[in-house]
Design a protein around this motif. Structure first.
Motif: not given
Length: 197
Positions: A17-21, A39-44
């Motif tokens: 899922l990380n790769d797909m994001f 977006y990156l902050y929320l994901w990370n």
């Protein structure tokens, strides 16, 4: 069956899922830098560290997405904030469907269901409570300088980041209007943590 239908299951077994994001965010070339960094902050912060984010796409089930969202809510995440997370997870998995890596998106309908089932916890101040609050601020030696800020927040309902980002050009004194077209955020962009409009 998957092979017959052109579903690239073997390839998908090596993609997390990380790769797909990462693939999804790389395609978002027209978004503002601050939006991308948000977006990156929320994901990370909320997704990348989870076990689900390290699973291969073919092993992710709808129940996994429900569990992830449920854990976020249990840890104090608000339903409306979960919308921001879903707006990253869902399109990442949708891109995997479009790329024929998985047959269906396991996040379909999960956020809608959780939003419907979530209790509404917002309780607004009554006019009387707001009046008492502002009277307290006004009479307080410690907080009286903040009175214009609280009057603006209570009177408009804008977010704190929108209010603190206001500049004189946003205010039309003649027509008694405030135009909100940006917010003030604190983010680390390209390794430089500072305030951004």
């Amino acid at each position: 069956h998957d092979k017959d239908d052109g579903i690239r299951t073997q390839e998908a077994s090596k993609i997390t899922l990380n790769d797909m994001f990462g693939t999804y965010i790389a395609t978002k070339t027209k978004i503002k830098t601050s939006t991308r960094e948000n977006y990156l902050y929320l994901w990370n912060k909320y997704i990348r560290p989870t076990p689900l984010a390290h699973q291969s796409l073919i092993n992710i089930k709808t129940s996994d997405i429900k569990k992830l969202y449920g854990e976020l809510l249990a840890n104090g995440f608000r339903t409306n904030s979960l919308d921001s997370i879903n707006n990253l997870v869902h399109p990442s998995l949708e891109m995997a469907v479009d790329d024929d890596l998985i047959r269906k998106n396991p996040s379909n309908g999960v956020y809608r269901e959780m939003k419907t089932n979530a209790p509404v916890q917002r309780i607004a101040l009554t006019s009387e409570q707001a009046k008492h609050f502002l009277q307290y601020i006004e009479s307080s030696p410690q907080y009286c300088n903040w009175l214009p800020l609280f009057v603006t927040l209570l009177g408009t309902g804008m977010r704190a980041s929108e209010c603190t980002g206001l500049v004189w050009d946003n205010i039309d004194f003649e027509n008694h209007c405030i135009y909100v077209d940006h917010a003030l955020i604190y983010r680390s962009i390209h390794g430089n943590a500072q305030w951004y409009i």
